[in-house]
Enzyme design. Structure first.
Site, mmCIF file in Angstrom:
data_model
loop_
_atom_site.group_PDB
_atom_site.id
_atom_site.type_symbol
_atom_site.label_atom_id
_atom_site.label_comp_id
_atom_site.label_asym_id
_atom_site.label_seq_id
_atom_site.Cartn_x
_atom_site.Cartn_y
_atom_site.Cartn_z
ATOM 1 N N HIS A 1 3.732 -3.315 26.517
ATOM 2 C CA HIS A 1 3.585 -4.602 25.772
ATOM 3 C C HIS A 1 5.136 -5.017 25.351
ATOM 4 C CE1 HIS A 1 2.276 -7.684 22.543
ATOM 5 N NE2 HIS A 1 1.011 -7.266 23.580
ATOM 6 N N ASP B 1 -5.963 -4.607 26.981
ATOM 7 C CA ASP B 1 -6.598 -4.801 28.262
ATOM 8 C C ASP B 1 -7.100 -3.386 28.820
ATOM 9 O OD1 ASP B 1 -6.531 -7.738 28.153
ATOM 10 O OD2 ASP B 1 -4.232 -7.468 28.774
#
Ligand code: CMC
Length: 393
Positions: A270, A327
């Site tokens: 991320h 996700d």
């Protein structure tokens, strides 16, 4: 013209001030309007969280009732819009359909995007949040050749969506309360994430004073990319590939480390979280709980856990601070609830909608907002002469 600095992926350049979402990537903190995501996930419902993000405060009961009523009243799409679905091939990706349909809403409601007219703006916002579900469900129904199922006013937001997705005229779909809470929770966890790629897109498009529907349609397309929301579909496809390959997670960890392979562990890493993604933590627990409750044993969940363990032991991932993101486990839950893989990113979009709206609104309400117009550092030739075609070699 002044000095131009280069920061191609906005690694450390803020594009705006904002009072919507607080995020601390080192500590793994995410708060909407100051309220920790963990509290909202446990206690709130999606519609209430949407209100919080868009209007800045948790609603009072009358405020929530008014907002919910608006959502109920505006759930149908114009009958003419149903014809649009016939134009797409049945294999169309639902994200492309969703974006086209949301953009089309601006042809039906072109007038009501004046930020200074609160009453009309409230209706525009409600229309978008409500109709996006109907559009998503219709796109799915069209793709499998089933008739469209109309929304029902007695159902709450998530239940109504499940009804439109999974009911058939011969048989209603009775929504299991555990499934309804899981959808609420997932939508809440996706509802905003400050200046991510799709939200920045919504803001940039909106900064030219484009209307809300047009700006959000652009955001949906940005979300579709595999490095952003599209990752949730890619994760399941990756886990399925690993399963077909005999469950060899180590091989895929090695592949992800190989810079020549172009392969990344989807659902890992991320830009902002460098310790853990608080959303992933909640989703992982929820995946375990909901699968157990539904009595589903999904081998992909075991593969996902093994893959996570193998990656987190590997110095490549440790050094680069790469952890599972939102996700990584969400798709396992969506699968268990009966959603096909190509609908996963659409679910992300429905969840993210309040965030996009909140950012568009915040920007429009700020009278000092200027059009977004990044600069560049030009690297081509500064001046050349035009050469007639017969003299070119
Ligand atoms: N697998 C293998 N290596 C990775 C991964 C990964 N998933 N993610 C990052 N890296 C490596 C990358 O190759 C780079 O290595 P090096 O320093 O040797 O060049 C280093 O880690 C830093 O990565 P980056 O690409 O510079 O980081 P970024 O902030 O530009 O990208 C990201 C963030 C999320 C796009 C990236 O981690 C990624 O591609 N992840 C996989 C896709 C994914 O799961 N996306 C969903 C993001 S969360 C929800 C959302 O936004 O929708």
């Amino acid at each position: 013209t002044g000095l131009v600095t280069l920061d191609p992926a906005f690694m450390n350049t803020a594009s705006t001030k904002s009072a919507i979402t607080f995020l601390d990537g080192e500590k793994g903190i995410l708060r909407y309007r100051g309220i920790p995501i963990e509290q909202l996930a446990e206690k709130s419902r999606f519609v209430e969280t949407a209100y919080l993000l868009i209007y800045g405060e948790l609603p009072t009961q009358p405020e929530l009732d008014r907002f919910s009523n608006l959502l109920t009243r505006h759930s149908l799409i114009h009958e003419d819009m149903k014809h649009f679905f016939d134009g797409f091939p049945s294999t169309a990706h639902p994200m492309a359909v969703l974006s086209s349909m949301v953009c089309s809403l601006s042809t039906y409601y072109p007038e009501e995007h004046d930020i200074n007219d609160k009453e009309k703006m409230d209706i525009t916002i409600a229309r978008l949040i409500s109709k996006v579900r109907t559009i998503a469900a219709y796109a799915y129904k069209k793709s499998i050749g089933q008739p469209f199922i109309y929304p029902q006013n007695n159902l709450k937001y998530a239940a109504n969506f499940m009804h439109m997705m999974f009911a058939v005229p011969a048989e209603p779909y009775v929504v299991d309360p555990d499934i309804e809470s899981a959808i609420n929770l997932l939508f809440i966890l996706h509802a905003d994430h400050e200046q991510n790629c799709s939200t920045s897109t919504v803001r940039l498009v909106g900064s030219s004073r484009a209307n809300l529907f047009a700006s959000v349609a652009a955001g949906i397309l940005a979300l579709w990319g595999p490095l952003h929301g599209g990752a949730n579909q890619e994760v399941i496809e990756m886990l399925e590939a690993i399963q077909r390959d005999g469950g060899n997670v180590k091989k895929y960890v090695e592949l992800a480390k190989d810079k020549n392979s172009n392969f990344r562990l989807m659902g890992f890493g991320h830009r902002v979280y460098k310790n853990f993604d608080p959303r992933a933590k909640i989703i992982k627990q929820t995946a375990d709980k909901i699968l157990a409750k539904l009595g589903i044993q999904d081998p992909l969940l075991d593969i996902a856990k093994e893959l996570e363990e193998a990656a987190l032991k590997d110095s490549y991932f440790v050094e680069r601070k790469l952890y599972p993101n939102v996700d990584f486990y969400s798709g396992i839950i969506y699968r268990a609830l009966g959603f096909p893989t190509n609908m996963f990113t659409v679910l992300f979009a429905i969840g993210r909608l309040p965030g996009w709206i909140a950012h568009w609104k915040e920007m429009m309400e700020d009278t000092s907002t200027k059009i977004g117009r990044p600069r560049q550092i030009y690297t081509g030739p500064t001046e050349r002469l035009y050469v007639p075609i017969e003299q070119r070699s």
